[in-house]
Scaffold this motif. Structure first.
Motif, PDB file in Angstrom:
ATOM      1  N   CYS A  61       7.882  -3.630  -0.980  1.00 19.41           N
ATOM      2  CA  CYS A  61       6.954  -2.688  -1.622  1.00 19.41           C
ATOM      3  C   CYS A  61       7.613  -1.311  -1.658  1.00 19.41           C
ATOM      4  O   CYS A  61       7.987  -0.782  -0.616  1.00 19.41           O
ATOM      5  CB  CYS A  61       5.644  -2.630  -0.839  1.00 19.41           C
ATOM      6  N   PHE A  62       7.735  -0.731  -2.882  1.00 19.87           N
ATOM      7  CA  PHE A  62       8.364   0.592  -2.974  1.00 19.87           C
ATOM      8  C   PHE A  62       7.361   1.721  -3.226  1.00 19.87           C
ATOM      9  O   PHE A  62       7.748   2.817  -3.640  1.00 19.87           O
ATOM     10  CB  PHE A  62       9.504   0.604  -4.009  1.00 19.87           C
ATOM     11  N   ALA A  63       6.075   1.460  -2.960  1.00 20.53           N
ATOM     12  CA  ALA A  63       5.066   2.530  -3.090  1.00 20.53           C
ATOM     13  C   ALA A  63       5.128   3.404  -1.839  1.00 20.53           C
ATOM     14  O   ALA A  63       4.174   3.482  -1.055  1.00 20.53           O
ATOM     15  CB  ALA A  63       3.682   1.919  -3.245  1.00 20.53           C
ATOM     16  N   PHE A  86       0.856  -1.200   0.000  1.00 23.49           N
ATOM     17  CA  PHE A  86       0.000   0.000   0.000  1.00 23.49           C
ATOM     18  C   PHE A  86       0.883   1.239   0.000  1.00 23.49           C
ATOM     19  O   PHE A  86       1.950   1.244   0.609  1.00 23.49           O
ATOM     20  CB  PHE A  86      -0.959   0.026   1.196  1.00 23.49           C
ATOM     21  N   PRO A  87       0.467   2.287  -0.716  1.00 24.27           N
ATOM     22  CA  PRO A  87       1.253   3.522  -0.749  1.00 24.27           C
ATOM     23  C   PRO A  87       1.174   4.267   0.585  1.00 24.27           C
ATOM     24  O   PRO A  87       0.135   4.210   1.254  1.00 24.27           O
ATOM     25  CB  PRO A  87       0.566   4.346  -1.853  1.00 24.27           C
ATOM     26  N   ASN A  88       2.262   4.944   0.960  1.00 27.58           N
ATOM     27  CA  ASN A  88       2.192   5.767   2.185  1.00 27.58           C
ATOM     28  C   ASN A  88       2.319   7.260   1.851  1.00 27.58           C
ATOM     29  O   ASN A  88       2.635   8.054   2.708  1.00 27.58           O
ATOM     30  CB  ASN A  88       3.228   5.335   3.230  1.00 27.58           C
ATOM     31  N   MET A 147       5.807   7.772 -12.418  1.00 33.65           N
ATOM     32  CA  MET A 147       6.043   8.034 -10.996  1.00 33.65           C
ATOM     33  C   MET A 147       6.607   6.771 -10.317  1.00 33.65           C
ATOM     34  O   MET A 147       7.599   6.823  -9.585  1.00 33.65           O
ATOM     35  CB  MET A 147       4.707   8.458 -10.356  1.00 33.65           C
ATOM     36  N   TYR A 148       5.987   5.619 -10.633  1.00 32.70           N
ATOM     37  CA  TYR A 148       6.441   4.391  -9.981  1.00 32.70           C
ATOM     38  C   TYR A 148       7.783   3.906 -10.530  1.00 32.70           C
ATOM     39  O   TYR A 148       8.578   3.342  -9.783  1.00 32.70           O
ATOM     40  CB  TYR A 148       5.377   3.289 -10.086  1.00 32.70           C
ATOM     41  N   SER A 149       8.056   4.132 -11.826  1.00 32.49           N
ATOM     42  CA  SER A 149       9.361   3.660 -12.317  1.00 32.49           C
ATOM     43  C   SER A 149      10.467   4.522 -11.712  1.00 32.49           C
ATOM     44  O   SER A 149      11.559   4.027 -11.434  1.00 32.49           O
ATOM     45  CB  SER A 149       9.429   3.592 -13.836  1.00 32.49           C
ATOM     46  N   GLU A 150      10.172   5.807 -11.455  1.00 30.48           N
ATOM     47  CA  GLU A 150      11.176   6.640 -10.778  1.00 30.48           C
ATOM     48  C   GLU A 150      11.423   6.135  -9.355  1.00 30.48           C
ATOM     49  O   GLU A 150      12.551   6.090  -8.880  1.00 30.48           O
ATOM     50  CB  GLU A 150      10.720   8.099 -10.750  1.00 30.48           C
ATOM     51  N   LYS A 151      10.345   5.727  -8.701  1.00 27.35           N
ATOM     52  CA  LYS A 151      10.503   5.187  -7.335  1.00 27.35           C
ATOM     53  C   LYS A 151      11.329   3.905  -7.355  1.00 27.35           C
ATOM     54  O   LYS A 151      12.211   3.702  -6.530  1.00 27.35           O
ATOM     55  CB  LYS A 151       9.136   4.910  -6.701  1.00 27.35           C
ATOM     56  N   ARG A 152      11.002   3.032  -8.323  1.00 25.03           N
ATOM     57  CA  ARG A 152      11.772   1.777  -8.435  1.00 25.03           C
ATOM     58  C   ARG A 152      13.257   2.090  -8.623  1.00 25.03           C
ATOM     59  O   ARG A 152      14.116   1.527  -7.940  1.00 25.03           O
ATOM     60  CB  ARG A 152      11.256   0.956  -9.621  1.00 25.03           C
ATOM     61  N   ASP A 153      13.554   3.015  -9.571  1.00 22.19           N
ATOM     62  CA  ASP A 153      14.956   3.329  -9.866  1.00 22.19           C
ATOM     63  C   ASP A 153      15.650   3.944  -8.647  1.00 22.19           C
ATOM     64  O   ASP A 153      16.815   3.637  -8.371  1.00 22.19           O
ATOM     65  CB  ASP A 153      15.048   4.291 -11.063  1.00 22.19           C
TER      66      ASP A 153
END
Ligand SMILES: Cc1ncc(COP(=O)(O)O)c(C=O)c1O
Length: 385
Positions: free
Chosen positions: A367-369, A39-41, A293-299
């Motif tokens: 989880c990286f969200a 879940f995103p925080n 947004m999520y691929s930046e978080k993953r990277d």
């Protein structure tokens, strides 16, 4: 006195509280950083919150129609037609549900009876098998092997028997973060063509896909769509997992049976959220670039973890990243995940949890969200291991 043990025959003997609840509880108790449950925080769009507020103030607080709000079904119909080229009829082929979880429950309950078999590709999201069993069916696991987790279709095909009623696919895939290719979908089409096998396609992460890859929805394959339920979740797309609002798309014959189950499980989903989501979805800009947004978080997470002793596996979609820890420990996954939470303050999920035989390959799911700050704090702790 009622003799509960002999009187109540458990529908799910052996079922325990899920690992997500266990790990989140442990993280809370120990004040550890929770990268376990998905879940995103970070904050939800203030515009979307405002729309819910407005819907409530405007009096949209009573039951939604059983099938879901017509405006929201129309938006989904438009979105699937625009994104994947197939137009689902908003009146007869789309239903809004209480999360993807309830949609999956209703779809499986609609088609599975005593003696039916369902092919489940493992590692698998944990609700499929229990729901199959509750309906008297038998899950037939196909185990993805190696670290690329690709399906070998010739092997999978061998699981088909005359009792095979359904195959469940999930792309982008939780927990491995792999995605099915066009070729995979063509293989699925070849395998099911000329049979009565139905497909449940769990596409809750349809908008979270990376590196220029294209989500291969069942809706882009008309022959497959004829035999399929597509399941989606607004929770994943709009960072509102707590709203538990999802949907199911299926051809009219399947959908009319699905609705018989749906109306007897929840009758209808949450009303003010549906009003707000319909208005918010009207502008595709509100969600079509969450993949960036999520691929930046993953990277960013991978960069932060570079100096750790964990080895990353490719993450092509979803908001999960797998790491191997064989350079750190040879403990079983559950033991290592527990120890990491207790001693290092970061909670994760062992991949073995998603296999019916608890196959253990020294891999954890993260989880990286999460906000940059959470990812920075977590990786600082992880790099010390
Ligand atoms: C693959 C998959 N399917 C379904 C769900 C359930 O979605 P919802 O929260 O909308 O019930 C999840 C949630 O984690 C998931 O990962």
């Amino acid at each position: 006195m009622i003799h509960f043990d002999s009187h109540i025959k458990s529908k799910l003997p052996g079922a325990k509280t899920t690992i997500f609840t266990q790990m989140s509880a442990l993280a809370n108790e120990l004040n550890a950083i929770n990268l376990s449950q998905g879940f995103p925080n970070f904050d939800v769009s203030p515009d979307l919150i405002e729309l819910v507020h407005k819907a409530m103030k405007d009096g949209h607080n009573q039951y939604a129609p059983m099938q879901g709000l017509p405006e929201l079904r129309e938006e989904l119909s438009e979105a699937f037609s625009r994104n994947y080229g197939l137009k689902y009829d908003a009146n007869t082929e789309i239903t809004i549900t209480s999360g993807a979880t309830q949609a999956i429950y209703a779809a499986i309950t609609t088609v599975i009876n005593e003696g039916d078999e369902v092919i489940v590709i493992e590692p698998a999201f944990d609700i499929y098998a229990p729901t199959i069993r509750m309906n008297g069916g038998t899950p037939r696991p196909y185990k993805l092997q190696g670290e690329d987790f690709h399906i070998k279709w010739a092997e999978l095909r061998r699981l088909i028997t005359r009792n095979t009623k359904l195959i469940i696919i999930n792309t982008p895939h939780n927990p491995t973060s792999t995605v099915l290719s066009k070729k995979d979908m063509e293989e699925l089409d070849k395998m099911t063509r000329g049979t009565d096998i139905l497909v449940l396609s769990d596409e809750v992460y349809e908008h979270i896909i990376f590196d220029g890859l294209k989500h291969q929805s069942i809706a882009a394959f008309p022959n497959l769509a004829e035999r399929s339920f597509i399941i989606g979740s607004f929770g994943k797309t709009f960072h509102v997992t707590g709203w538990k609002t999802g949907f199911c798309l299926a051809p009219e014959k399947l959908m009319s049976e699905f609705r018989k189950v749906h109306q007897n499980v929840v009758f209808a989903g949450n009303r003010p959220m549906q009003t707000a989501l319909a208005a918010y979805m009207h502008n595709p800009e509100n969600y079509m670039d969450i993949n960036l947004m999520y691929s930046e978080k993953r990277d960013y997470f991978l960069e932060l973890m570079k100096s750790s002793r964990f080895t990353p596996l490719p993450s092509k979609g979803t908001y999960f990243q797998l790491f191997k820890y064989d350079r750190i420990s040879d403990e079983p996954e559950l033991d290592f995940a527990m120890r990491m939470t207790k001693e290092y303050g970061v909670a994760t999920i062992p991949l073995s949890y998603f296999y019916s035989d608890n196959y253990d390959n020294k891999i954890l799911r993260f989880c990286f969200a999460k906000t940059d700050e959470t990812l920075e704090n977590a990786s600082e702790l992880l790099c010390k291991i």
